[in-house]
Write a protein that holds these residues in place. Sequence first.
Motif, short mmCIF file in Angstrom:
data_model
loop_
_atom_site.label_atom_id
_atom_site.label_comp_id
_atom_site.label_asym_id
_atom_site.label_seq_id
_atom_site.Cartn_x
_atom_site.Cartn_y
_atom_site.Cartn_z
N ALA A 165 0.84 -1.21 0.00
CA ALA A 165 0.00 0.00 0.00
C ALA A 165 0.87 1.25 0.00
CB ALA A 165 -0.94 -0.02 1.20
N LEU A 166 1.95 1.24 0.79
CA LEU A 166 2.85 2.38 0.84
C LEU A 166 3.53 2.59 -0.51
CD1 LEU A 166 4.24 4.64 2.39
CD2 LEU A 166 5.95 2.98 3.13
N ALA A 167 4.00 1.50 -1.11
CA ALA A 167 4.65 1.60 -2.42
C ALA A 167 3.68 2.17 -3.45
CB ALA A 167 5.17 0.24 -2.85
N SER A 168 2.43 1.76 -3.37
CA SER A 168 1.42 2.26 -4.30
C SER A 168 1.20 3.76 -4.10
CB SER A 168 0.11 1.50 -4.09
OG SER A 168 -0.88 2.01 -4.96
N ARG A 169 1.15 4.22 -2.85
CA ARG A 169 0.98 5.66 -2.58
C ARG A 169 2.17 6.46 -3.11
NH1 ARG A 169 -1.07 3.69 2.32
NH2 ARG A 169 0.84 4.20 3.44
N HIS A 170 3.37 5.92 -2.88
CA HIS A 170 4.58 6.60 -3.38
C HIS A 170 4.57 6.63 -4.91
CE1 HIS A 170 6.24 7.37 0.44
NE2 HIS A 170 6.87 6.22 0.64
N TRP A 171 4.18 5.56 -5.54
CA TRP A 171 4.11 5.49 -7.00
C TRP A 171 3.14 6.55 -7.53
CZ3 TRP A 171 6.73 3.42 -10.85
CH2 TRP A 171 6.14 3.31 -12.10
N GLN A 172 1.97 6.66 -6.92
CA GLN A 172 0.98 7.66 -7.34
C GLN A 172 1.50 9.08 -7.13
OE1 GLN A 172 -1.78 6.96 -9.05
NE2 GLN A 172 -1.05 4.85 -8.95
N ALA A 173 2.20 9.30 -6.01
CA ALA A 173 2.77 10.63 -5.75
C ALA A 173 3.83 10.98 -6.80
CB ALA A 173 3.35 10.69 -4.35
N ALA A 174 4.66 10.00 -7.15
CA ALA A 174 5.70 10.23 -8.15
C ALA A 174 5.08 10.54 -9.51
CB ALA A 174 6.62 9.01 -8.25
N LEU A 175 4.06 9.80 -9.90
CA LEU A 175 3.38 10.08 -11.17
C LEU A 175 2.76 11.47 -11.17
CD1 LEU A 175 1.68 6.64 -11.91
CD2 LEU A 175 3.66 7.66 -13.08
N ARG A 176 2.12 11.84 -10.05
CA ARG A 176 1.52 13.18 -9.93
C ARG A 176 2.60 14.25 -10.08
NH1 ARG A 176 0.65 13.77 -4.34
NH2 ARG A 176 2.76 14.53 -4.45
N ASP A 177 3.74 14.06 -9.41
CA ASP A 177 4.80 15.07 -9.46
C ASP A 177 5.39 15.18 -10.86
OD1 ASP A 177 4.35 15.56 -6.79
OD2 ASP A 177 6.08 14.40 -6.09
N MET A 178 5.59 14.05 -11.52
CA MET A 178 6.14 14.08 -12.88
C MET A 178 5.18 14.77 -13.84
SD MET A 178 8.28 10.59 -13.48
CE MET A 178 6.97 9.46 -13.07
N ARG A 179 3.88 14.51 -13.71
CA ARG A 179 2.90 15.18 -14.57
C ARG A 179 2.95 16.69 -14.35
NH1 ARG A 179 -0.81 11.12 -12.62
NH2 ARG A 179 -0.70 9.38 -14.04
N GLY A 180 3.10 17.09 -13.10
CA GLY A 180 3.14 18.51 -12.75
C GLY A 180 4.38 19.21 -13.29
#
Length: 181
Positions: A165-180
């Motif tokens: 679950a933590l890895a999934s949250r980090h993955w989503q945060a990384a994708l959000r940051d890269m899109r931004g």
Amino acid sequence: RSAGAVPGPAAYGLGGVEATVTDANLVLGYLSADNFLGGRRSLYPQLAEDALAPLAKSCGIDVPSVAWQVKRAVELNITNAVVDQLRGQQIDAAKAIIYSYGGAAGIHVAAIAKELGCKQIYLFPFSSVFCAAGASTLDVIHFYEKALFGAGREGDTDDAAQASALASRHWQAALRDMRGE
């Protein structure tokens, strides 16, 4: 603290209302209202004065005097930081050369050199774009970390589910940051 580019200094006319060093430099005549950024941006002297007025009033002086005090405060802060660096490296300022860069460096470098007793300054022709060039060429690195405390036994499904679950949250945060970016 910086006013940033948006809204930026009051003089930009983009909604900034707090006094900035740019506003002070405009009031003092170090910047041209009509030829800022090679004429690509107009500056608004009245907005700069309006932003400096509350500070001037609280100090009991006029706007040009408070603008001068802002300029001097900036120069003394930079001078003190340079002195700390020189002392730490055992460098005599009188024998050093100041390499000046940054958007407003040319406005302040002579006063800083005088304070330091430094007799040589090198001001780059394109010094105002050094920070932007550096920022645009640096690698962007993000760290996503969190410690998980658990039994850590092999095959422990609760620990594995938490880690997943933590890895999934980090993955989503990384994708959000890269899109931004």
